[in-house]
Design a protein around this motif. Sequence first.
Motif, PDB file in Angstrom:
ATOM      1  N   MET A   1       0.918  -1.332   0.048  1.00 21.56           N
ATOM      2  CA  MET A   1      -0.082   0.073  -0.126  1.00 21.56           C
ATOM      3  C   MET A   1       1.105   1.112   0.109  1.00 21.56           C
ATOM      4  N   ASN A   2       0.492   2.175  -0.773  1.00 17.94           N
ATOM      5  CA  ASN A   2       1.138   3.170  -0.896  1.00 17.94           C
ATOM      6  C   ASN A   2       0.245   4.530  -0.566  1.00 17.94           C
ATOM      7  N   ILE A   3       0.552   5.419   0.347  1.00 18.06           N
ATOM      8  CA  ILE A   3      -0.337   6.437   0.588  1.00 18.06           C
ATOM      9  C   ILE A   3       0.446   7.920   0.110  1.00 18.06           C
ATOM     10  N   THR A   4      -0.199   8.469  -0.261  1.00 16.66           N
ATOM     11  CA  THR A   4       0.363   9.890  -0.783  1.00 16.66           C
ATOM     12  C   THR A   4      -0.681  11.008  -0.489  1.00 16.66           C
ATOM     13  N   THR A   5      -0.363  12.231  -0.268  1.00 20.21           N
ATOM     14  CA  THR A   5      -1.313  13.345   0.265  1.00 20.21           C
ATOM     15  C   THR A   5      -1.348  14.366  -0.833  1.00 20.21           C
ATOM     16  N   VAL A   6      -2.574  14.613  -1.141  1.00 21.50           N
ATOM     17  CA  VAL A   6      -2.666  16.239  -2.030  1.00 21.50           C
ATOM     18  C   VAL A   6      -3.615  16.997  -1.087  1.00 21.50           C
ATOM     19  N   GLN A   7      -2.974  18.336  -1.548  1.00 23.92           N
ATOM     20  CA  GLN A   7      -3.942  19.452  -0.667  1.00 23.92           C
ATOM     21  C   GLN A   7      -4.814  20.299  -2.079  1.00 23.92           C
ATOM     22  N   ASN A   8      -6.002  20.253  -1.701  1.00 19.84           N
ATOM     23  CA  ASN A   8      -6.767  20.936  -2.858  1.00 19.84           C
ATOM     24  C   ASN A   8      -7.834  21.898  -2.180  1.00 19.84           C
ATOM     25  N   ASN A   9      -7.865  22.862  -2.333  1.00 14.75           N
ATOM     26  CA  ASN A   9      -9.095  23.953  -1.934  1.00 14.75           C
ATOM     27  C   ASN A   9      -8.787  23.944  -0.338  1.00 14.75           C
ATOM     28  N   GLY A  10      -7.712  23.696   0.064  1.00  8.25           N
ATOM     29  CA  GLY A  10      -7.485  23.850   1.795  1.00  8.25           C
ATOM     30  C   GLY A  10      -7.672  22.337   2.324  1.00  8.25           C
ATOM     31  N   ALA A  11      -8.140  21.582   1.569  1.00  8.79           N
ATOM     32  CA  ALA A  11      -8.421  20.178   2.394  1.00  8.79           C
ATOM     33  C   ALA A  11      -7.323  19.001   2.018  1.00  8.79           C
ATOM     34  N   ASP A  12      -6.847  18.418   2.931  1.00  9.31           N
ATOM     35  CA  ASP A  12      -5.961  17.366   2.649  1.00  9.31           C
ATOM     36  C   ASP A  12      -6.437  15.933   2.484  1.00  9.31           C
ATOM     37  N   ILE A  13      -5.973  15.309   1.398  1.00  8.59           N
ATOM     38  CA  ILE A  13      -6.853  14.055   0.914  1.00  8.59           C
ATOM     39  C   ILE A  13      -5.590  12.986   0.721  1.00  8.59           C
ATOM     40  N   ALA A  14      -5.969  11.837   1.332  1.00  8.80           N
ATOM     41  CA  ALA A  14      -5.135  10.776   1.110  1.00  8.80           C
ATOM     42  C   ALA A  14      -5.498   9.891  -0.256  1.00  8.80           C
ATOM     43  N   LEU A  15      -4.621   9.577  -0.851  1.00  9.88           N
ATOM     44  CA  LEU A  15      -5.026   8.850  -2.025  1.00  9.88           C
ATOM     45  C   LEU A  15      -3.995   7.539  -1.925  1.00  9.88           C
ATOM     46  N   ILE A  16      -4.767   6.466  -1.944  1.00 11.47           N
ATOM     47  CA  ILE A  16      -4.229   5.140  -1.347  1.00 11.47           C
ATOM     48  C   ILE A  16      -4.279   4.408  -2.770  1.00 11.47           C
ATOM     49  N   HIS A  17      -2.961   3.795  -3.089  1.00 11.39           N
ATOM     50  CA  HIS A  17      -2.876   2.838  -4.199  1.00 11.39           C
ATOM     51  C   HIS A  17      -2.117   1.727  -3.796  1.00 11.39           C
ATOM     52  N   SER A  18      -2.713   0.667  -4.307  1.00 11.07           N
ATOM     53  CA  SER A  18      -2.326  -0.862  -3.695  1.00 11.07           C
ATOM     54  C   SER A  18      -2.828  -1.708  -4.818  1.00 11.07           C
ATOM     55  N   SER A  19      -2.033  -2.751  -4.751  1.00 14.70           N
ATOM     56  CA  SER A  19      -2.055  -3.785  -5.874  1.00 14.70           C
ATOM     57  C   SER A  19      -2.646  -4.965  -5.112  1.00 14.70           C
ATOM     58  N   GLU A  20      -3.082  -4.882  -3.925  1.00 14.63           N
ATOM     59  CA  GLU A  20      -3.794  -5.791  -3.319  1.00 14.63           C
ATOM     60  C   GLU A  20      -5.151  -5.332  -2.554  1.00 14.63           C
ATOM     61  N   GLU A  21      -6.209  -6.158  -2.155  1.00 13.33           N
ATOM     62  CA  GLU A  21      -7.275  -5.869  -1.568  1.00 13.33           C
ATOM     63  C   GLU A  21      -6.820  -5.404  -0.254  1.00 13.33           C
ATOM     64  N   LEU A  22      -7.272  -4.142  -0.029  1.00 14.29           N
ATOM     65  CA  LEU A  22      -7.209  -3.636   1.486  1.00 14.29           C
ATOM     66  C   LEU A  22      -8.557  -3.621   2.548  1.00 14.29           C
ATOM     67  N   ILE A  23      -9.482  -3.831   1.785  1.00 10.50           N
ATOM     68  CA  ILE A  23     -10.720  -3.822   2.582  1.00 10.50           C
ATOM     69  C   ILE A  23     -11.426  -5.192   2.340  1.00 10.50           C
ATOM     70  N   THR A  24     -11.571  -6.160   3.226  1.00  6.65           N
ATOM     71  CA  THR A  24     -11.989  -7.566   3.126  1.00  6.65           C
ATOM     72  C   THR A  24     -13.108  -7.567   4.024  1.00  6.65           C
ATOM     73  N   ASP A  25     -13.096  -6.777   5.123  1.00 10.15           N
ATOM     74  CA  ASP A  25     -14.031  -6.937   6.262  1.00 10.15           C
ATOM     75  C   ASP A  25     -14.262  -5.800   6.808  1.00 10.15           C
ATOM     76  N   VAL A  26     -14.905  -5.473   7.995  1.00 12.23           N
ATOM     77  CA  VAL A  26     -15.215  -4.297   8.616  1.00 12.23           C
ATOM     78  C   VAL A  26     -13.828  -4.073   9.434  1.00 12.23           C
ATOM     79  N   GLN A  27     -13.002  -5.132  10.202  1.00  9.50           N
ATOM     80  CA  GLN A  27     -11.691  -4.881  10.699  1.00  9.50           C
ATOM     81  C   GLN A  27     -10.938  -4.172   9.801  1.00  9.50           C
ATOM     82  N   SER A  28     -10.827  -4.812   8.729  1.00 11.09           N
ATOM     83  CA  SER A  28      -9.519  -4.221   7.651  1.00 11.09           C
ATOM     84  C   SER A  28     -10.082  -2.753   7.347  1.00 11.09           C
ATOM     85  N   ALA A  29     -11.300  -2.606   7.534  1.00 14.07           N
ATOM     86  CA  ALA A  29     -11.711  -0.970   6.946  1.00 14.07           C
ATOM     87  C   ALA A  29     -11.309  -0.132   8.196  1.00 14.07           C
TER      88      ALA A  29
END
Length: 121
Positions: free
Chosen positions: A1-29
Amino acid sequence: MNITTVQNNGADIALIHSSEELITDVQSALDLIATVQYETGCHRIVLHKTAITETFFDLKTKLAGEILQKFINYQTKIAIVGDFSAYSSKSLRDFIYECNQGKDIFFLASEHEAVEKLSHL
């Protein structure tokens, strides 16, 4: 998993890129929410649909509702990006439409659209 951040209009936003499933159930979320907030301080996330288990998109499993409720509980906005046209379920299309009318959860076609949407809330 790779997390980068961008700022747009004063908001910080995390962009998540992954080659695998990150959310498989409630706990992983929950783990993803905690990781993003700890590493970046962001409460706005862009995630590609391929990082989410396909079970999420079968509304009969109730997984989507359980997972998205955690994002709301932890005051984290999320934009899920990808092509959703392959899903033929009317209830899923309605669910996506309703989410896109709100202020917390969005299903969008591109990362650019997601950043724009999340930065204007």
